[in-house]
Design an enzyme around this catalytic site. Structure first.
Site, PDB file in Angstrom:
ATOM      1  N   ASP A  19     -19.497  -7.879  -5.755  1.00 19.37           N
ATOM      2  CA  ASP A  19     -20.060  -9.236  -5.852  1.00 19.37           C
ATOM      3  C   ASP A  19     -21.507  -9.177  -5.353  1.00 19.37           C
ATOM      4  O   ASP A  19     -21.963  -8.163  -4.839  1.00 19.37           O
ATOM      5  CB  ASP A  19     -19.231 -10.231  -5.024  1.00 19.37           C
ATOM      6  CG  ASP A  19     -19.329  -9.966  -3.537  1.00 19.37           C
ATOM      7  OD1 ASP A  19     -19.115  -8.807  -3.129  1.00 19.37           O
ATOM      8  OD2 ASP A  19     -19.614 -10.886  -2.755  1.00 19.37           O
ATOM      9  N   HIS A  25     -15.034  -2.194  -9.910  1.00 21.00           N
ATOM     10  CA  HIS A  25     -15.240  -3.648  -9.878  1.00 21.00           C
ATOM     11  C   HIS A  25     -16.640  -3.862  -9.300  1.00 21.00           C
ATOM     12  O   HIS A  25     -16.819  -3.973  -8.090  1.00 21.00           O
ATOM     13  CB  HIS A  25     -14.167  -4.284  -8.993  1.00 21.00           C
ATOM     14  CG  HIS A  25     -14.208  -5.781  -8.978  1.00 21.00           C
ATOM     15  ND1 HIS A  25     -13.488  -6.552  -9.832  1.00 21.00           N
ATOM     16  CD2 HIS A  25     -14.898  -6.641  -8.197  1.00 21.00           C
ATOM     17  CE1 HIS A  25     -13.711  -7.831  -9.591  1.00 21.00           C
ATOM     18  NE2 HIS A  25     -14.570  -7.915  -8.588  1.00 21.00           N
ATOM     19  N   ASP A  53      -8.336   3.172 -12.014  1.00 19.37           N
ATOM     20  CA  ASP A  53      -9.780   3.029 -12.230  1.00 19.37           C
ATOM     21  C   ASP A  53     -10.002   1.929 -13.261  1.00 19.37           C
ATOM     22  O   ASP A  53     -10.369   2.196 -14.398  1.00 19.37           O
ATOM     23  CB  ASP A  53     -10.349   4.381 -12.706  1.00 19.37           C
ATOM     24  CG  ASP A  53     -11.838   4.311 -12.991  1.00 19.37           C
ATOM     25  OD1 ASP A  53     -12.526   3.487 -12.351  1.00 19.37           O
ATOM     26  OD2 ASP A  53     -12.311   5.068 -13.862  1.00 19.37           O
ATOM     27  N   GLU A  59     -13.031  -1.732  -6.167  1.00 20.60           N
ATOM     28  CA  GLU A  59     -14.354  -2.307  -5.916  1.00 20.60           C
ATOM     29  C   GLU A  59     -15.192  -1.273  -5.163  1.00 20.60           C
ATOM     30  O   GLU A  59     -14.684  -0.211  -4.772  1.00 20.60           O
ATOM     31  CB  GLU A  59     -14.236  -3.613  -5.105  1.00 20.60           C
ATOM     32  CG  GLU A  59     -15.551  -4.371  -5.067  1.00 20.60           C
ATOM     33  CD  GLU A  59     -15.426  -5.834  -4.648  1.00 20.60           C
ATOM     34  OE1 GLU A  59     -14.291  -6.334  -4.503  1.00 20.60           O
ATOM     35  OE2 GLU A  59     -16.468  -6.478  -4.465  1.00 20.60           O
TER      36      GLU A  59
HETATM   37  O1  G3I Z   1      -5.683  -4.503   9.434  1.00 23.91           O
HETATM   38  C1  G3I Z   1      -4.519  -4.994   8.803  1.00 23.91           C
HETATM   39  C2  G3I Z   1      -3.312  -4.225   9.236  1.00 23.91           C
HETATM   40  O2  G3I Z   1      -3.129  -4.396  10.599  1.00 23.91           O
HETATM   41  C3  G3I Z   1      -2.116  -4.699   8.439  1.00 23.91           C
HETATM   42  O3  G3I Z   1      -0.992  -3.944   8.760  1.00 23.91           O
HETATM   43  C4  G3I Z   1      -2.386  -4.599   6.958  1.00 23.91           C
HETATM   44  C5  G3I Z   1      -1.259  -5.133   6.139  1.00 23.91           C
HETATM   45  O4  G3I Z   1      -1.563  -6.295   5.435  1.00 23.91           O
HETATM   46  O5  G3I Z   1      -3.540  -5.312   6.640  1.00 23.91           O
HETATM   47  C6  G3I Z   1      -4.713  -4.922   7.313  1.00 23.91           C
HETATM   48  O6  G3I Z   1      -5.666  -5.848   6.951  1.00 23.91           O
HETATM   49  C7  G3I Z   1      -6.348  -5.668   5.756  1.00 23.91           C
HETATM   50  C8  G3I Z   1      -7.805  -5.890   6.072  1.00 23.91           C
HETATM   51  O7  G3I Z   1      -8.542  -5.826   4.894  1.00 23.91           O
HETATM   52  C9  G3I Z   1      -8.344  -4.923   7.105  1.00 23.91           C
HETATM   53  O8  G3I Z   1      -8.816  -3.742   6.531  1.00 23.91           O
HETATM   54  C10 G3I Z   1      -5.881  -6.684   4.721  1.00 23.91           C
HETATM   55  O9  G3I Z   1      -4.572  -6.400   4.312  1.00 23.91           O
HETATM   56  C11 G3I Z   1      -6.794  -6.656   3.529  1.00 23.91           C
HETATM   57  O10 G3I Z   1      -6.455  -7.682   2.640  1.00 23.91           O
HETATM   58  C12 G3I Z   1      -8.232  -6.815   3.956  1.00 23.91           C
HETATM   59  O11 G3I Z   1      -9.035  -6.589   2.835  1.00 23.91           O
HETATM   60  C13 G3I Z   1     -10.392  -6.961   2.917  1.00 23.91           C
HETATM   61  C14 G3I Z   1     -10.728  -7.845   1.718  1.00 23.91           C
HETATM   62  O12 G3I Z   1     -12.114  -8.113   1.693  1.00 23.91           O
HETATM   63  C15 G3I Z   1      -9.980  -9.148   1.730  1.00 23.91           C
HETATM   64  O13 G3I Z   1     -10.294  -9.884   2.850  1.00 23.91           O
HETATM   65  C16 G3I Z   1     -11.212  -5.686   2.856  1.00 23.91           C
HETATM   66  O14 G3I Z   1     -11.013  -4.945   4.060  1.00 23.91           O
HETATM   67  C17 G3I Z   1     -12.682  -6.023   2.702  1.00 23.91           C
HETATM   68  O15 G3I Z   1     -13.382  -4.834   2.491  1.00 23.91           O
HETATM   69  C18 G3I Z   1     -12.884  -6.949   1.512  1.00 23.91           C
HETATM   70  O16 G3I Z   1     -14.216  -7.307   1.451  1.00 23.91           O
HETATM   71  C19 G3I Z   1     -14.672  -7.872   0.235  1.00 23.91           C
HETATM   72  C20 G3I Z   1     -15.426  -9.141   0.610  1.00 23.91           C
HETATM   73  O17 G3I Z   1     -14.515 -10.076   1.128  1.00 23.91           O
HETATM   74  C21 G3I Z   1     -16.208  -9.696  -0.577  1.00 23.91           C
HETATM   75  N1  G3I Z   1     -17.022  -8.693  -1.142  1.00 23.91           N
HETATM   76  C22 G3I Z   1     -16.305  -7.546  -1.613  1.00 23.91           C
HETATM   77  C23 G3I Z   1     -15.581  -6.876  -0.475  1.00 23.91           C
HETATM   78  C24 G3I Z   1     -14.833  -5.634  -0.935  1.00 23.91           C
HETATM   79  O18 G3I Z   1     -13.711  -5.886  -1.700  1.00 23.91           O
HETATM   80  O1  9MR Z   2     -15.475 -10.086  -7.505  1.00 17.17           O
HETATM   81  C1  9MR Z   2     -14.811 -10.543  -6.351  1.00 17.17           C
HETATM   82  C2  9MR Z   2     -14.706  -9.419  -5.345  1.00 17.17           C
HETATM   83  O2  9MR Z   2     -15.980  -9.027  -4.908  1.00 17.17           O
HETATM   84  C3  9MR Z   2     -13.816  -9.808  -4.192  1.00 17.17           C
HETATM   85  O3  9MR Z   2     -13.571  -8.691  -3.376  1.00 17.17           O
HETATM   86  C4  9MR Z   2     -12.510 -10.374  -4.695  1.00 17.17           C
HETATM   87  C5  9MR Z   2     -11.622 -10.865  -3.571  1.00 17.17           C
HETATM   88  O4  9MR Z   2     -12.237 -11.828  -2.822  1.00 17.17           O
HETATM   89  O5  9MR Z   2     -12.734 -11.444  -5.589  1.00 17.17           O
HETATM   90  C6  9MR Z   2     -13.459 -11.078  -6.729  1.00 17.17           C
HETATM   91  O6  9MR Z   2     -13.651 -12.190  -7.532  1.00 17.17           O
HETATM   92  C7  9MR Z   2     -12.536 -12.673  -8.246  1.00 17.17           C
HETATM   93  C8  9MR Z   2     -12.049 -13.952  -7.582  1.00 17.17           C
HETATM   94  O7  9MR Z   2     -11.574 -13.733  -6.295  1.00 17.17           O
HETATM   95  C9  9MR Z   2     -10.974 -14.611  -8.430  1.00 17.17           C
HETATM   96  N1  9MR Z   2     -11.464 -14.833  -9.770  1.00 17.17           N
HETATM   97  C10 9MR Z   2     -11.862 -13.603 -10.450  1.00 17.17           C
HETATM   98  C11 9MR Z   2     -12.977 -12.936  -9.671  1.00 17.17           C
HETATM   99  C12 9MR Z   2     -13.446 -11.686 -10.385  1.00 17.17           C
HETATM  100  O8  9MR Z   2     -12.407 -10.817 -10.692  1.00 17.17           O
END
Ligand code: G3I
Ligand code: 9MR
Ligand code: ZN
Length: 547
Positions: free
Chosen positions: A148, A461, A508, A517
């Site tokens: 994003d 992604h 992939d 992503e």
């Molecule tokens: O740490 C817990 C662990 O204790 C637990 O057992 C496990 C089971 O659910 O979950 C772990 O937490 C995870 C957390 O990341 C910590 O790494 C969550 O499941 C997981 O959903 C969470 O994912 C994060 C995701 O955003 C959703 O919030 C990713 O780390 C994080 O890198 C990702 O970041 C996104 C940004 O929001 C938006 N931009 C893109 C970026 C990458 O996808």
């Molecule tokens: O592109 C978005 C990505 O960077 C985030 O990690 C992800 C989870 O927050 O969301 C993606 O965006 C999606 C949105 O959450 C739901 N509608 C479709 C978007 C693109 O696939």
């Protein structure tokens, strides 16, 4: 897919080299590109590996040290090509570091630097303060966070810290690295040139009173369009103590690293760090972050800010030597159970550890010992995990979460920190084994870095990569990796069966953001790990030792 798994970037001549098969073969040969057999060996059965669901066979060809390009052959199976040589990771390091340039926001990417991956200047309009729509600010620059186009302070600070510590600790590998970016040739190291792009932006995220906005994004994620087409209103989301602490920490670290190159720049960052640290002192309560109603971009929330405040205090002490900051370090350590080897994006205690280990100012032996013990103990655990895994991988089942390659690379970083702390040569092989996993020695035989390897991820992604109409993704993007929690809202549940072993929970496919992503803080640990591994092989440059 190639059924015999190797690190598709290659192997350093003097290091361990083990290919992996998941079918039984009596022997294997390593052949060069002319088909000449250069090595013959036998597979050893490891047995059943639970996290991949594979029967695993190891083919050790460490004795082959002759530089060249090769494939493994066994029965009618072959591996991807790979190189042996001292320079095998040079392209990879160049690509994973240059990925930050491809993620630059607020400027045009021109052909002379970006090749075919050009785009016009993006996200240059003023940002509106979410809570007070009358206030507009010009905050242009920084790196896009990920697939994003958001820009988030905490994750930015974390990625920067990996890069700046890598630069400080492994100068032989990074000082001379040329990146073909617009600033190249200005007499400054290109890694520092690239980091400035993000640092200059982060500085603007500071509010007049020293508080720091959590993020700068649109209200919701845009579609899969080029960045310059994403013209929706930009918002500054509310301040948080997480963002403030990470901001103070990275500004203090920047002041240390840039001091010898540009004293004025270093002073600017030290002043900014002090101002925000003061704000943290005046606001001792946790001010977390949750998306307000109407905002749907990344949250990056945390349950507390202890590790962030610890990191900030440690960096402030490292930058100034003022006793009050060390007192704050001690207070955080006494009051909270800080995870001293956590390297972000949420828990950041490991960067506080690095600050305490690299400062020129004196730190109580008891604190230093505690930090060192945390690193060395974790390295020992990681070694044990790797010894029990068919792929020599340190990851446990519960670590196969969203962005698991981040955990994998953090393990590599910890192993290299331990290597530096106790001088044992054993951990570098284990750290390299994690790089091998990333680059193809894994249950899918895939390289998770775009443009690196015969069978590499190519459909992350990542908005510009999808929208630019070019088949080959820009190189050097590190994909999130296997995630056993198949996310309902992306397509992973459709593409993977329930019960798929953790190491195989990956496709992939650009629609699977919880698998495929990319982010700046998944690239940055790869830069650190490669720099650590290569540092000893490069001509000496002045640097800072750990410990
Ligand atoms: O740490 C817990 C662990 O204790 C637990 O057992 C496990 C089971 O659910 O979950 C772990 O937490 C995870 C957390 O990341 C910590 O790494 C969550 O499941 C997981 O959903 C969470 O994912 C994060 C995701 O955003 C959703 O919030 C990713 O780390 C994080 O890198 C990702 O970041 C996104 C940004 O929001 C938006 N931009 C893109 C970026 C990458 O996808
Ligand atoms: O592109 C978005 C990505 O960077 C985030 O990690 C992800 C989870 O927050 O969301 C993606 O965006 C999606 C949105 O959450 C739901 N509608 C479709 C978007 C693109 O696939
Ligand atoms: Zn942009």
């Amino acid at each position: 897919m190639f059924p015999i798994y190797v690190n598709q970037a290659g192997y350093l001549p003097e290091k361990r080299k083990i290919c992996i098969a998941t079918e039984e073969h009596s022997e294997f040969t390593v052949k060069d590109m002319q088909g000449k057999t250069c090595f013959k060996g036998s597979f050893f059965s490891f047995g059943f590996d639970e996290l991949s669901g594979d029967r695993v066979y190891h083919g050790d060809f460490s004795e082959l040290t002759m530089p060249g390009k090769y494939r493994i052959h066994a029965g009618d199976q072959v591996s991807a090509t790979f190189d042996i040589g001292e320079q095998v990771y040079d392209k990879l390091l160049y690509d994973v570091m240059r990925a930050f340039y491809f993620l630059r926001c607020g400027c045009e990417l021109e052909e002379k630097h970006a090749g075919c991956y050009t785009h016009k200047a993006c996200h240059t309009s003023d940002a509106t303060v979410w809570d007070n729509r009358a206030i507009k600010k010009s905050i242009v620059g920084g790196w896009h966070d990920a697939g994003d186009y958001g820009r988030y302070v905490g994750p930015g600070a974390v990625a920067l810290s990996h890069l700046l510590y890598a630069f400080m600790l492994y100068p032989n590998a990074l000082k001379g690295l040329q990146l073909n970016i617009p600033e190249s040739g200005n007499g400054q190291p290109d890694v520092l040139n690239e980091c400035r792009w993000e640092l200059d932006w982060i500085l603007k995220m500071q509010r007049e009173d020293g508080a720091v906005y959590h993020k700068l994004t649109t209200a919701n994620f845009c579609g899969f369009i080029m960045p310059e087409e994403d013209t929706a209103e930009q918002f500054l989301l509310p301040v948080s103590s997480i963002a403030a602490a990470d901001f103070a920490a990275i500004c203090a670290l920047a002041s240390r690293v840039y001091r010898e190159y540009d004293a004025e720049y270093a002073d600017t960052f030290l002043q900014a760090a002090k101002k925000t640290y003061q704000w943290l002192n005046e606001n001792p309560n946790f001010l977390g972050f949750r998306n307000p109603e109407g905002c749907g971009t990344g949250g990056y929330g945390e349950r507390d800010d202890h590790s962030n405040r610890f990191w900030a205090a440690a960096e402030m002490y490292a930058a100034t030597g003022e006793a009050r900051y060390l007192e704050d370090v001690k207070m955080q350590l006494a009051q909270h159970d800080i995870f001293l080897t956590a390297l972000g994006w949420g828990e950041v205690g490991g960067m506080g550890s690095m600050a305490l280990l690299t400062t020129d100012y004196s730190v109580d032996e008891s604190i230093k010992e505690r930090v060192k013990k945390a690193v060395i103990d974790q390295a020992a655990d990681l070694k044990q995990n790797a010894d029990n895994n068919g792929y020599f991988c340190t990851m446990k089942e519960h670590e196969y979460n969203w962005g698991s390659n981040m955990g994998l690379m953090h393990h590599g970083m910890i192993l290299m920190m331990a290597d530096m702390l106790n001088g044992s040569s054993e951990y570098i092989e284990y750290a390299l084994a994690q790089l091998h996993v990333l680059m193809g020695v894994n249950a899918l035989g895939i390289s998770y870095v775009t443009g690196n390897g015969d069978y590499a991820c190519n459909h992350p992604h990542l908005r510009p990569a999808c929208a630019d109409g070019i088949d080959a993704c820009m190189p050097g993007m590190v994909c999130g990796g296997p995630n056993r929690h198949l996310n309902d809202r992306d397509h992973s549940k459709e593409l993977l069966q329930a019960g798929t072993p953790p190491m195989k929970c990956f496709v992939d496919d650009w629609r699977c953001y919880s698998l495929n992503e990319i982010t700046i803080y998944w690239n940055s640990p790869v830069v650190f790990l490669l720099a650590a591994v290569l540092n000893g092989k490069m001509p000496a440059a002045k640097g800072q030792a750990l410990g």
